[in-house]
Design a protein around this motif. Structure first.
Motif: not given
Length: 598
Positions: A522-530, A448-452, A457-464
């Motif tokens: 890629v930001y959609k992965y992070a927003t979808g997960f959140s 679970y932690a690695d999914q976060f 985190f990783r997809q947000t870094m890509f988005a940034e």
């Protein structure tokens, strides 16, 4: 029971196969519907040049919907049959026939949007308000919203011709990355020479042997470094292409152009980055815990995928997986569990691998019949989560299709991963609460932690990274391979913290990410997960009121803008709250891991 050998398609028992007769009873029925579509296309042409009254527009939209539903059924049936055995020549041919029909239909109906957009704003407004067109109000509003960025007929024709050129950066990167890129051999755990490929790279990074991880990491990035100038030129060409389209279509920026289709406010993107910045201490804390669990003096970038617990063997049969998923999703109540059981028991799912079957997993279907799920099930934790995930997609489609007319039932990609990930979050919560074995619990918490870490985190870094490089190019600044590497390296330092060694080689990772050629996705992965984590938290804490809101979300399809659909259900992605709620869950996961290690 798991299969001991890979079966031929004809040997697969009926209970493990999907039932495609629910789409078409026979090949003859498919052929008949194919013929009907061809006839309907002739009828569609009679509307050309006449779309200037509410009555004509309504009749045309009704015919368009009828044709689209037929084509969807034909296309899905052909492709599902093809995917269950890609070696079968009958379905290879049928799949090609379905593809060609799809293209033909798109071309035949392509006059509709430009013709309606040629109307004046006053006419469009009067049609939007007209009760005759009430069923198509959202469609017309969307067309009007797009109108500001549609050019004249001649300019649109010119842009259409540029279409092939605009694919060049992505095509060139694909050739470099998939065809021309050759990695050196490395030594595996047993000291034998092993092939390093895109597919095996992550497997090597997951090796318990640190030398293997380091060798794979260095070999991959040294190979990319040799191509750094070519790949930098390719990525910069893609960025410049984006800038060209955004300026020609009169958008303030590439970011805003990319968000416009789903009508997502810019704040959703910037909030995500800002809120993850404030949560970086959590990621740093997880990095320190990772270092402790691995028992290393320094944590390196090549240690991020290393297993944190000894290999935990957990056999979960398909029948057990279905049972655990049903129990895990019980907070959603019978209105959700009944169609879930229907899917499990009534031919929705193609379960095991067979010769020639497409790899991976997906959910797909056609309006008017139930969804279908393709799996290649193995008796392990990952396969159980895959089943929960794909059934999340399937039930989202099921509820949308059963509560909305065809046009409004299609949900956007921005929403697509929410339902699937909510299922995973609820299942994870159930497994963690039920687990009494510390090893099993640690195995789940690590997963679970690695999914976060990877999805948020990783997809947000890509988005940034995407945001920074586009803004620099829009301001006329250079983007050499050194610039790209420096930006990327600095982001890695910021995200991973001072508690670990951010190896210099990671500066080349930007060169191997294919998603950077589908910009601002890629930001959609992070927003979808959140959003999913926020939903699951509300469901578990509030019970029925949150469940009712969530089922309302599933029934909303694409009947409104994505951001509004989520907001009505209690998740406001234009605010930082859902991301903060997801971070609260991540913190709880870290706390549980820390308690188990002390």
């Amino acid at each position: 029971m798991s299969q001991s050998k890979v079966l031929k398609r004809t040997e697969v028992p009926a209970e493990h196969r999907w039932n495609l007769e629910d789409l078409f009873q026979s090949q003859q029925a498919w052929d008949q519907e194919y013929k009907e579509v061809k006839e309907l296309l002739v009828k569609a042409q009679t509307f050309q040049g006449k779309l200037n009254t509410p009555e004509e527009i309504k009749a045309c939209f009704e015919l368009e919907d009828e044709i689209s539903q037929h084509v969807e059924r034909l296309y899905v049936y052909a492709h599902l049959h093809h995917d269950e055995d890609t070696t079968n020549p009958t379905y290879q041919s049928l799949s090609q026939k379905g593809k060609k029909l799809n293209v033909e239909v798109n071309e035949a109906l392509s006059f509709i949007t430009p013709e309606i957009l040629a109307l004046s704003d006053e006419q469009l407004d009067s049609f939007i308000a007209n009760p005759i067109l009430s069923e198509y109000q959202f469609t017309l509003k969307e067309m009007k919203r797009e109108k500001a960025h549609v050019l004249s007929k001649a300019e649109e024709a010119l842009l259409a011709q540029v279409g092939n050129l605009s694919q060049a950066p992505q095509t060139i990167f694909g050739m470099i990355n998939n065809a021309d890129m050759k990695f050196p051999k490395i030594k595996d755990e047993n000291g034998n020479e092993a092939e390093l490929t895109h597919g095996s790279y992550i497997q090597f990074l997951e090796s318990p042997n640190r030398d293997v991880r380091r060798s794979a990491f260095k070999a991959v990035y040294e190979t990319y470094r040799k191509q750094k100038n070519t790949i930098a030129a390719t990525l910069t060409a893609n960025i410049n292409k984006n800038i060209f389209y955004s300026r020609v279509r009169k958008y303030p920026s590439v970011l805003e152009m990319s968000l416009y289709g789903d009508n997502i406010p810019k704040e959703v993107y910037t909030n995500l980055i800002d809120t993850i910045h404030e949560s970086l201490p959590l990621l740093h804390r997880y990095m320190n815990l990772r270092k402790k669990l691995l028992g290393v003096e320094e944590l390196h970038m090549y240690d991020l995928f290393a297993p944190l617990v000894e290999e935990y063997k957990w056999d979960i049969t398909y029948e057990q997986a279905k049972q655990m998923i049903s129990e895990g999703l019980s907070p959603l109540g019978d209105n959700y569990l009944n169609p879930l059981q229907e899917g499990f028991n009534n031919g929705w799912i193609d379960v095991y691998e067979n010769e020639g079957k497409r790899t991976g997993a997906y959910s797909w279907g056609a309006y008017g019949t139930h969804p279908y799920v393709l799996l290649n099930h193995k008796d392990n934790l990952n396969s159980m989560f895959t089943l929960a995930h794909e059934m999340g997609h399937a039930l989202h489609s099921y509820f949308s299709d059963n509560n909305l007319k065809y046009r409004d039932a299609q949900y956007t990609i921005f929403l697509a991963e929410v339902a699937s990930t909510t299922n995973e979050a609820l299942l994870m919560d159930y497994l963690l609460k039920k687990s009494t074995d510390p090893k099993q619990k640690m195995y789940l918490l690590t997963y679970y932690a690695d999914q976060f870490r990877t999805t948020v985190f990783r997809q947000t870094m890509f988005a940034e990274f995407e945001k920074i490089v586009h803004e620099r190019a829009e301001q006329g600044e250079s983007l050499t391979s050194q610039d790209l590497s420096q930006i990327y390296y600095d982001l890695n330092v910021k995200y991973h913290g001072k508690g670990m060694v951010v190896d210099q080689d990671i500066e080349m990772e930007w060169a191997r990410i294919p998603h950077f050629y589908t910009s601002f996705y890629v930001y959609k992965y992070a927003t979808g997960f959140s959003a999913a984590t926020s939903f699951s938290k509300q469901i578990l804490e509030e019970g029925k009121p949150a469940v009712d809101r969530y089922l309302g979300f599933l029934k909303s399809g694409g009947s409104d803008y994505s951001i509004n659909i989520l907001k009505k259900a209690g998740v406001d992605m234009s605010s930082p709250e859902p991301i903060r709620e997801a971070m609260a869950v991540f913190e709880d996961v870290i706390k549980q891991m820390e308690q188990l290690t002390n």
